[in-house]
Write a protein that holds these residues in place. Structure first.
Motif, PDB file in Angstrom:
ATOM      1  N   ALA A  80       0.830  -1.207   0.000  1.00  0.00           N
ATOM      2  CA  ALA A  80       0.000   0.000   0.000  1.00  0.00           C
ATOM      3  C   ALA A  80       0.864   1.257   0.000  1.00  0.00           C
ATOM      4  CB  ALA A  80      -0.941  -0.013   1.194  1.00  0.00           C
ATOM      5  N   ARG A  81       1.940   1.227   0.771  1.00  0.00           N
ATOM      6  CA  ARG A  81       2.841   2.390   0.812  1.00  0.00           C
ATOM      7  C   ARG A  81       3.522   2.600  -0.543  1.00  0.00           C
ATOM      8  NH1 ARG A  81       3.268   4.286   5.906  1.00  0.00           N
ATOM      9  NH2 ARG A  81       2.514   2.887   7.555  1.00  0.00           N
ATOM     10  N   ARG A  82       3.876   1.514  -1.206  1.00  0.00           N
ATOM     11  CA  ARG A  82       4.510   1.632  -2.524  1.00  0.00           C
ATOM     12  C   ARG A  82       3.515   2.147  -3.567  1.00  0.00           C
ATOM     13  NH1 ARG A  82       7.118  -4.106  -3.495  1.00  0.00           N
ATOM     14  NH2 ARG A  82       7.840  -3.101  -5.423  1.00  0.00           N
ATOM     15  N   VAL A  83       2.255   1.760  -3.444  1.00  0.00           N
ATOM     16  CA  VAL A  83       1.231   2.268  -4.366  1.00  0.00           C
ATOM     17  C   VAL A  83       0.980   3.751  -4.096  1.00  0.00           C
ATOM     18  CG1 VAL A  83      -1.209   2.121  -5.000  1.00  0.00           C
ATOM     19  CG2 VAL A  83       0.133   0.029  -4.695  1.00  0.00           C
ATOM     20  N   ARG A  84       0.873   4.112  -2.834  1.00  0.00           N
ATOM     21  CA  ARG A  84       0.617   5.520  -2.494  1.00  0.00           C
ATOM     22  C   ARG A  84       1.736   6.417  -2.985  1.00  0.00           C
ATOM     23  NH1 ARG A  84       0.066   7.594   3.680  1.00  0.00           N
ATOM     24  NH2 ARG A  84       2.222   6.831   3.686  1.00  0.00           N
ATOM     25  N   SER A  85       2.977   5.962  -2.892  1.00  0.00           N
ATOM     26  CA  SER A  85       4.123   6.782  -3.292  1.00  0.00           C
ATOM     27  C   SER A  85       4.267   6.887  -4.808  1.00  0.00           C
ATOM     28  CB  SER A  85       5.406   6.198  -2.703  1.00  0.00           C
ATOM     29  OG  SER A  85       5.750   4.973  -3.344  1.00  0.00           O
ATOM     30  N   GLY A  86       3.590   5.998  -5.547  1.00  0.00           N
ATOM     31  CA  GLY A  86       3.724   5.992  -6.995  1.00  0.00           C
ATOM     32  C   GLY A  86       4.769   5.019  -7.497  1.00  0.00           C
ATOM     33  N   GLU A  87       5.470   4.361  -6.579  1.00  0.00           N
ATOM     34  CA  GLU A  87       6.452   3.352  -7.002  1.00  0.00           C
ATOM     35  C   GLU A  87       5.765   2.241  -7.793  1.00  0.00           C
ATOM     36  OE1 GLU A  87       9.414  -0.018  -5.037  1.00  0.00           O
ATOM     37  OE2 GLU A  87       8.628   1.591  -3.768  1.00  0.00           O
ATOM     38  N   LEU A  88       4.577   1.868  -7.351  1.00  0.00           N
ATOM     39  CA  LEU A  88       3.739   0.934  -8.096  1.00  0.00           C
ATOM     40  C   LEU A  88       2.596   1.744  -8.704  1.00  0.00           C
ATOM     41  CD1 LEU A  88       3.565  -2.052  -5.559  1.00  0.00           C
ATOM     42  CD2 LEU A  88       4.892  -1.927  -7.677  1.00  0.00           C
ATOM     43  N   ALA A  89       2.600   1.887 -10.012  1.00  0.00           N
ATOM     44  CA  ALA A  89       1.654   2.781 -10.687  1.00  0.00           C
ATOM     45  C   ALA A  89       0.361   2.062 -11.036  1.00  0.00           C
ATOM     46  CB  ALA A  89       2.292   3.335 -11.959  1.00  0.00           C
ATOM     47  N   ALA A  90      -0.666   2.850 -11.312  1.00  0.00           N
ATOM     48  CA  ALA A  90      -1.953   2.291 -11.711  1.00  0.00           C
ATOM     49  C   ALA A  90      -1.787   1.393 -12.938  1.00  0.00           C
ATOM     50  CB  ALA A  90      -2.935   3.419 -12.030  1.00  0.00           C
ATOM     51  N   GLY A  91      -2.375   0.206 -12.876  1.00  0.00           N
ATOM     52  CA  GLY A  91      -2.297  -0.745 -13.975  1.00  0.00           C
ATOM     53  C   GLY A  91      -1.102  -1.677 -13.908  1.00  0.00           C
ATOM     54  N   GLU A  92      -0.145  -1.384 -13.049  1.00  0.00           N
ATOM     55  CA  GLU A  92       1.052  -2.231 -12.974  1.00  0.00           C
ATOM     56  C   GLU A  92       0.711  -3.578 -12.343  1.00  0.00           C
ATOM     57  OE1 GLU A  92       5.631  -2.019 -11.191  1.00  0.00           O
ATOM     58  OE2 GLU A  92       4.414  -0.195 -11.424  1.00  0.00           O
ATOM     59  N   GLU A  93       1.243  -4.630 -12.939  1.00  0.00           N
ATOM     60  CA  GLU A  93       0.967  -5.978 -12.429  1.00  0.00           C
ATOM     61  C   GLU A  93       1.883  -6.288 -11.252  1.00  0.00           C
ATOM     62  OE1 GLU A  93       0.956 -10.626 -13.964  1.00  0.00           O
ATOM     63  OE2 GLU A  93       0.681  -8.986 -15.402  1.00  0.00           O
ATOM     64  N   LEU A  94       1.288  -6.823 -10.199  1.00  0.00           N
ATOM     65  CA  LEU A  94       2.068  -7.253  -9.040  1.00  0.00           C
ATOM     66  C   LEU A  94       2.686  -8.629  -9.321  1.00  0.00           C
ATOM     67  CD1 LEU A  94       0.381  -4.935  -7.815  1.00  0.00           C
ATOM     68  CD2 LEU A  94       0.201  -6.280  -5.731  1.00  0.00           C
ATOM     69  N   ARG A 124      -7.259 -15.509  -8.266  1.00  0.00           N
ATOM     70  CA  ARG A 124      -6.624 -15.468  -6.938  1.00  0.00           C
ATOM     71  C   ARG A 124      -5.099 -15.387  -7.011  1.00  0.00           C
ATOM     72  NH1 ARG A 124      -4.983 -20.378  -4.640  1.00  0.00           N
ATOM     73  NH2 ARG A 124      -5.644 -19.634  -2.594  1.00  0.00           N
ATOM     74  N   ARG A 125      -4.522 -15.416  -8.221  1.00  0.00           N
ATOM     75  CA  ARG A 125      -3.065 -15.412  -8.303  1.00  0.00           C
ATOM     76  C   ARG A 125      -2.490 -14.239  -9.097  1.00  0.00           C
ATOM     77  NH1 ARG A 125      -0.895 -19.924  -6.254  1.00  0.00           N
ATOM     78  NH2 ARG A 125      -2.266 -21.719  -5.939  1.00  0.00           N
ATOM     79  N   ARG A 126      -3.327 -13.460  -9.780  1.00  0.00           N
ATOM     80  CA  ARG A 126      -2.825 -12.345 -10.579  1.00  0.00           C
ATOM     81  C   ARG A 126      -3.507 -11.063 -10.119  1.00  0.00           C
ATOM     82  NH1 ARG A 126      -0.047 -13.790 -15.022  1.00  0.00           N
ATOM     83  NH2 ARG A 126      -0.511 -11.833 -16.070  1.00  0.00           N
ATOM     84  N   ALA A 127      -2.692 -10.021  -9.926  1.00  0.00           N
ATOM     85  CA  ALA A 127      -3.243  -8.771  -9.398  1.00  0.00           C
ATOM     86  C   ALA A 127      -2.570  -7.584 -10.072  1.00  0.00           C
ATOM     87  CB  ALA A 127      -3.028  -8.702  -7.892  1.00  0.00           C
ATOM     88  N   ARG A 128      -3.317  -6.490 -10.208  1.00  0.00           N
ATOM     89  CA  ARG A 128      -2.797  -5.231 -10.735  1.00  0.00           C
ATOM     90  C   ARG A 128      -3.213  -4.089  -9.817  1.00  0.00           C
ATOM     91  NH1 ARG A 128      -0.922  -5.322 -15.936  1.00  0.00           N
ATOM     92  NH2 ARG A 128      -1.385  -7.217 -17.155  1.00  0.00           N
ATOM     93  N   VAL A 129      -2.429  -3.013  -9.855  1.00  0.00           N
ATOM     94  CA  VAL A 129      -2.784  -1.818  -9.100  1.00  0.00           C
ATOM     95  C   VAL A 129      -4.034  -1.210  -9.727  1.00  0.00           C
ATOM     96  CG1 VAL A 129      -2.040   0.477  -8.361  1.00  0.00           C
ATOM     97  CG2 VAL A 129      -0.378  -1.406  -8.472  1.00  0.00           C
ATOM     98  N   ALA A 130      -5.009  -0.883  -8.913  1.00  0.00           N
ATOM     99  CA  ALA A 130      -6.271  -0.328  -9.399  1.00  0.00           C
ATOM    100  C   ALA A 130      -6.063   1.071  -9.977  1.00  0.00           C
ATOM    101  CB  ALA A 130      -7.292  -0.279  -8.268  1.00  0.00           C
ATOM    102  N   GLY A 131      -7.001   1.491 -10.816  1.00  0.00           N
ATOM    103  CA  GLY A 131      -6.895   2.808 -11.437  1.00  0.00           C
ATOM    104  C   GLY A 131      -6.788   3.933 -10.424  1.00  0.00           C
ATOM    105  N   GLU A 132      -7.499   3.814  -9.310  1.00  0.00           N
ATOM    106  CA  GLU A 132      -7.408   4.799  -8.233  1.00  0.00           C
ATOM    107  C   GLU A 132      -6.766   4.164  -6.999  1.00  0.00           C
ATOM    108  OE1 GLU A 132     -11.240   6.539  -7.608  1.00  0.00           O
ATOM    109  OE2 GLU A 132     -11.193   7.630  -9.510  1.00  0.00           O
ATOM    110  N   GLY A 133      -5.806   3.296  -7.269  1.00  0.00           N
ATOM    111  CA  GLY A 133      -5.138   2.588  -6.177  1.00  0.00           C
ATOM    112  C   GLY A 133      -4.431   3.500  -5.192  1.00  0.00           C
ATOM    113  N   ALA A 134      -3.850   4.593  -5.709  1.00  0.00           N
ATOM    114  CA  ALA A 134      -3.122   5.501  -4.810  1.00  0.00           C
ATOM    115  C   ALA A 134      -4.056   6.138  -3.789  1.00  0.00           C
ATOM    116  CB  ALA A 134      -2.421   6.584  -5.620  1.00  0.00           C
TER     117      ALA A 134
END
Length: 308
Positions: A12-26, A61-71
């Motif tokens: 969550a902290r990485r998403v908030r900071s922008g390190e993990l951007a919207a649409g990026e696959e985890l 249950r095994r593939r995830a991406r950052v949501a469009g408004e994840g930040a």
């Protein structure tokens, strides 16, 4: 703190900071579990927790991406009790919004677009409601960048609203533009308010020196309407909303975007505000006021440097 919560908190902290951007696959569950030295079930729990909070989306249950408004969702998840402090401009529909939000948003500081931006820059507010027209005709962006540029600002679009001349019933003086305001008692907003800036821009465009205009300086659009209704002023510049009840007429001049300038760290606290803006019942109550366009309500856009 349970291990899955630690993993979720870090993501969550990485998403908030922008390190993990919207649409990026985890990373895949098994891959990430090996990296962290834990079990796949622990990573699945972390991902599911983030998905429930709107930070990520999961195709399975095994593939995830950052949501469009994840930040925004991540910031809210990390600071669930934070109250949003709102400064800046005045507007009838904004009053409806604040009534709906209750304790989730607290108005702070003096009214006015410029004062609101300064309050955000000083850390006294999380967002400022603004409607400031640049000389190039673009609203809000240049001003938010200039004052908040170091804080990665965003603009949250509330609505477009109609500004114009507030006149007595029947418009007895036949007013149609700012060029005709010379010699009249003009109800104006105080210095620093976006509507005051707009009036002065319109006057200059029509060849009228703003310092030649006289009349009461007031602190809200409703006060401007009251001044015209009571005869304290001959005319005022303000919004259309609420004039029918006072028996006043309105001469439309322009539509303007009405937005909240947000510091980067305020995204989480703004989430209840965004949710209310999307509520159909709220939107219907604003539409009933007249003079509002909610087509792009609740959209958020980042502001990049003008030099890029």
């Amino acid at each position: 703190m349970a291990l899955y919560m630690q993993i979720a908190d870090d993501l969550a902290r990485r998403v908030r900071s922008g390190e993990l951007a919207a649409g990026e696959e985890l990373p895949g569950v098994r891959e990430y579990a090996r990296t962290l030295g834990t079990t796949s079930s622990t990573v699945v729990r972390a991902y599911r927790y983030l998905a429930d909070a709107g930070v990520i989306t999961m195709a399975d249950r095994r593939r995830a991406r950052v949501a469009g408004e994840g930040a925004i969702a991540a910031a809210r998840l990390l600071e669930p009790e934070r109250v949003f402090r709102l400064a800046g401009s005045d507007d009838p529909a904004l009053g409806v919004l604040l009534d709906r939000l209750g304790a989730a948003v607290v108005p702070v500081g003096a009214r006015g677009s410029f004062q609101g931006l300064r309050a955000v820059a000083r850390g006294e507010a999380d967002g400022a409601v603004i409607h400031l027209r640049h000389r190039d005709g673009v609203y809000n962006e240049a001003f938010a960048r200039a004052v908040l540029g170091r804080d990665k600002p965003r603009l949250l679009h509330l609505w477009r609203r109609e500004q114009g001349l507030i006149v007595p019933a029947g418009n007895p003086r036949g007013l149609a533009s700012a060029a005709q305001l010379g010699g009249l008692r003009v109800a104006r907003r105080e210095l620093g308010a976006g509507t005051r800036l707009l009036l002065e821009q319109l006057l200059l465009t029509d060849g009228v020196a703003p310092h030649e205009i006289a009349g009461p300086e007031l602190h809200s659009h409703m006060e401007i309407a009251f001044a015209v209704a009571t005869g304290i002023a001959d005319v005022g510049l303000g919004v259309r909303a609420g004039l029918a009840d006072l028996g006043l007429d309105f001469v439309p001049l322009l539509w303007e975007p009405y937005e909240i300038a947000l510091g980067h760290g305020a995204l989480g606290a703004a989430r209840p505000l965004i949710a209310t803006l999307r509520d159909p019942l709220f939107q219907r109550s604003v539409a009933d006021l007249d003079g509002y366009d909610l087509q792009h309500t609740a959209t958020v856009r980042p502001l990049v440097s003008a030099n890029r």
